[in-house]
Write a protein that holds these residues in place. Structure first.
Motif, mmCIF file in Angstrom:
data_model
loop_
_atom_site.group_PDB
_atom_site.id
_atom_site.type_symbol
_atom_site.label_atom_id
_atom_site.label_comp_id
_atom_site.label_asym_id
_atom_site.label_seq_id
_atom_site.Cartn_x
_atom_site.Cartn_y
_atom_site.Cartn_z
ATOM 1 N N GLN A 162 13.726 6.671 -1.828
ATOM 2 C CA GLN A 162 13.798 5.497 -0.963
ATOM 3 C C GLN A 162 12.875 4.392 -1.459
ATOM 4 N N TRP A 163 13.276 3.152 -1.152
ATOM 5 C CA TRP A 163 12.489 1.967 -1.457
ATOM 6 C C TRP A 163 11.505 1.693 -0.325
ATOM 7 N N GLN A 164 10.383 1.112 -0.703
ATOM 8 C CA GLN A 164 9.423 0.627 0.279
ATOM 9 C C GLN A 164 10.087 -0.463 1.120
ATOM 10 N N ASP A 165 9.753 -0.517 2.401
ATOM 11 C CA ASP A 165 10.314 -1.548 3.272
ATOM 12 C C ASP A 165 9.981 -2.936 2.728
ATOM 13 N N LEU A 166 10.949 -3.832 2.785
ATOM 14 C CA LEU A 166 10.732 -5.193 2.289
ATOM 15 C C LEU A 166 9.621 -5.907 3.049
ATOM 16 N N ASN A 167 9.517 -5.616 4.339
ATOM 17 C CA ASN A 167 8.467 -6.301 5.111
ATOM 18 C C ASN A 167 7.082 -5.719 4.849
ATOM 19 N N LYS A 168 7.004 -4.705 3.972
ATOM 20 C CA LYS A 168 5.717 -4.161 3.553
ATOM 21 C C LYS A 168 5.506 -4.326 2.051
ATOM 22 N N ALA A 169 6.262 -5.251 1.453
ATOM 23 C CA ALA A 169 6.129 -5.510 0.014
ATOM 24 C C ALA A 169 4.738 -6.040 -0.313
ATOM 25 N N LEU A 170 4.271 -5.717 -1.515
ATOM 26 C CA LEU A 170 3.043 -6.349 -2.002
ATOM 27 C C LEU A 170 3.347 -7.824 -2.258
ATOM 28 N N SER A 171 2.438 -8.689 -1.854
ATOM 29 C CA SER A 171 2.646 -10.131 -1.996
ATOM 30 C C SER A 171 1.415 -10.744 -2.642
ATOM 31 N N TYR A 172 1.609 -11.403 -3.796
ATOM 32 C CA TYR A 172 0.508 -12.027 -4.524
ATOM 33 C C TYR A 172 0.768 -13.528 -4.593
ATOM 34 N N ASN A 173 -0.207 -14.318 -4.178
ATOM 35 C CA ASN A 173 -0.055 -15.769 -4.115
ATOM 36 C C ASN A 173 -0.988 -16.457 -5.105
ATOM 37 N N PHE A 174 -0.450 -17.414 -5.846
ATOM 38 C CA PHE A 174 -1.249 -18.230 -6.750
ATOM 39 C C PHE A 174 -0.526 -19.551 -6.957
ATOM 40 N N GLU A 175 -1.040 -20.402 -7.837
ATOM 41 C CA GLU A 175 -0.448 -21.732 -8.021
ATOM 42 C C GLU A 175 -0.326 -22.054 -9.500
ATOM 43 N N LYS A 176 0.832 -22.517 -9.900
ATOM 44 C CA LYS A 176 1.021 -23.001 -11.265
ATOM 45 C C LYS A 176 0.528 -24.436 -11.333
ATOM 46 N N ILE A 177 -0.444 -24.681 -12.225
ATOM 47 C CA ILE A 177 -0.982 -26.025 -12.383
ATOM 48 C C ILE A 177 -0.721 -26.514 -13.806
ATOM 49 N N VAL A 178 -0.775 -27.812 -13.984
ATOM 50 C CA VAL A 178 -0.489 -28.407 -15.284
ATOM 51 C C VAL A 178 -1.626 -28.079 -16.261
#
Length: 293
Positions: A162-178
């Protein structure tokens, strides 16, 4: 007297037979494989395994999990609590656009699925790409717009399929800058009448795929004295990676030639390189290096 002996013998035989049956039952219980099930006295199948046990099962090299974008869940089966993370994900702003991110997971995790988006849509199907857990996530931001980026990752637990629930996915946030840098550099060339290479100091101001360079001819023993005037020209069609930067340089509004630099430090503030006239790859005319390289 004979009947008493016969009865006593029958009793011993029954006791011996009963002991043998109990021994056989115990041996059978001991030899049930851990990846099978045992039957309890009520006749119900019960797992002889711990679903969190990472030693369960061997992953078939040809095994492919179901598509997480359709996400058919197994009713009544909880996803186990096991270790699962991604290493090396950038945080804050990053002007590096290509990554190889190792996945650190419990051995029971055979696969993962990931997607990169500009907003937090981890709990929504669509866009997930599946890979084996032993492989790193190869992430490219080259075609992503500048601004927020969200990396979503879910795990596939092989023993329970089974797959991990989508609402418990690992989420990593960052920003692409010039990509922006100001680098002091110089380039050299052969000039008739000079007994040494002529030299020009050039300060580069780079932003994305464009740059300017303020250049001044400097005095070199064996060459006529320059006028020491500072001029400004541009660079264009700049392409940069973690290892190189290349593009075109101009004289006024005219594309005059090419350059290619190789970065010599992780921060990409020092380099060694060459330049030439005409199309990229044409004959190099001299070195173009940062002042400290």
């Amino acid at each position: 007297m004979g009947l008493g002996h016969w009865a006593f013998g029958l009793m011993l035989a029954l006791l011996f037979l009963s002991a043998c049956e109990r021994g056989t039952e115990i041996e059978q219980r001991r030899t049930i494989p851990r990846n099978q099930t045992a039957v309890n006295p009520s006749g119900d199948a019960t797992s002889n395994q711990n679903p969190d046990d990472s030693t369960l099962g061997t992953v078939d090299p040809d095994f492919r999990p179901d598509d997480p974008n359709t996400f058919a869940r197994k009713a009544g089966v909880a996803f186990p609590v096991v270790s699962f993370s991604v290493e090396g994900v950038p945080s804050g702003g990053t002007d590096r656009y290509n990554y190889s991110l190792p996945v650190k997971a419990d051995p029971s995790i055979s696969h993962y699925a990931y997607k990169l988006e500009t907003q937090s849509n981890c709990d929504k199907t669509g866009g997930y790409t599946v890979s084996e857990a032993k492989n790193p996530i190869v992430l490219s931001l080259d075609k992503m717009p500048l601004g927020p980026q969200v990396l979503c990752v879910i795990a596939f637990h092989f023993p329970t399929r089974q797959w991990q629930d989508l609402n418990k996915a690992l989420s990593y946030n960052f920003e692409k800058i010039v990509f922006k840098r100001t680098i002091d550099s110089y380039y050299e060339f052969i000039e008739p009448g000079c007994t040494a290479n002529a030299r020009v100091n050039a300060q580069l101001t780079i932003e994305g795929d464009k740059a300017t360079y303020a250049w001044t001819r400097v005095s070199v023993p064996g060459c006529p004295s320059p006028d020491n005037t500072t001029y400004m020209d541009v660079m264009s069609m700049i392409s940069q990676t973690e290892t190189t930067m290349e593009g075109a340089w101009h004289e006024g509004a005219t594309v005059a030639g090419w350059f290619k630099f190789t970065w010599t430090n992780p921060e990409r503030t020092t380099f060694k390189g060459t330049w030439g006239y005409g199309a990229p790859g044409a004959k190099p005319e001299g070195a173009w290096n940062s002042v400290t390289n």
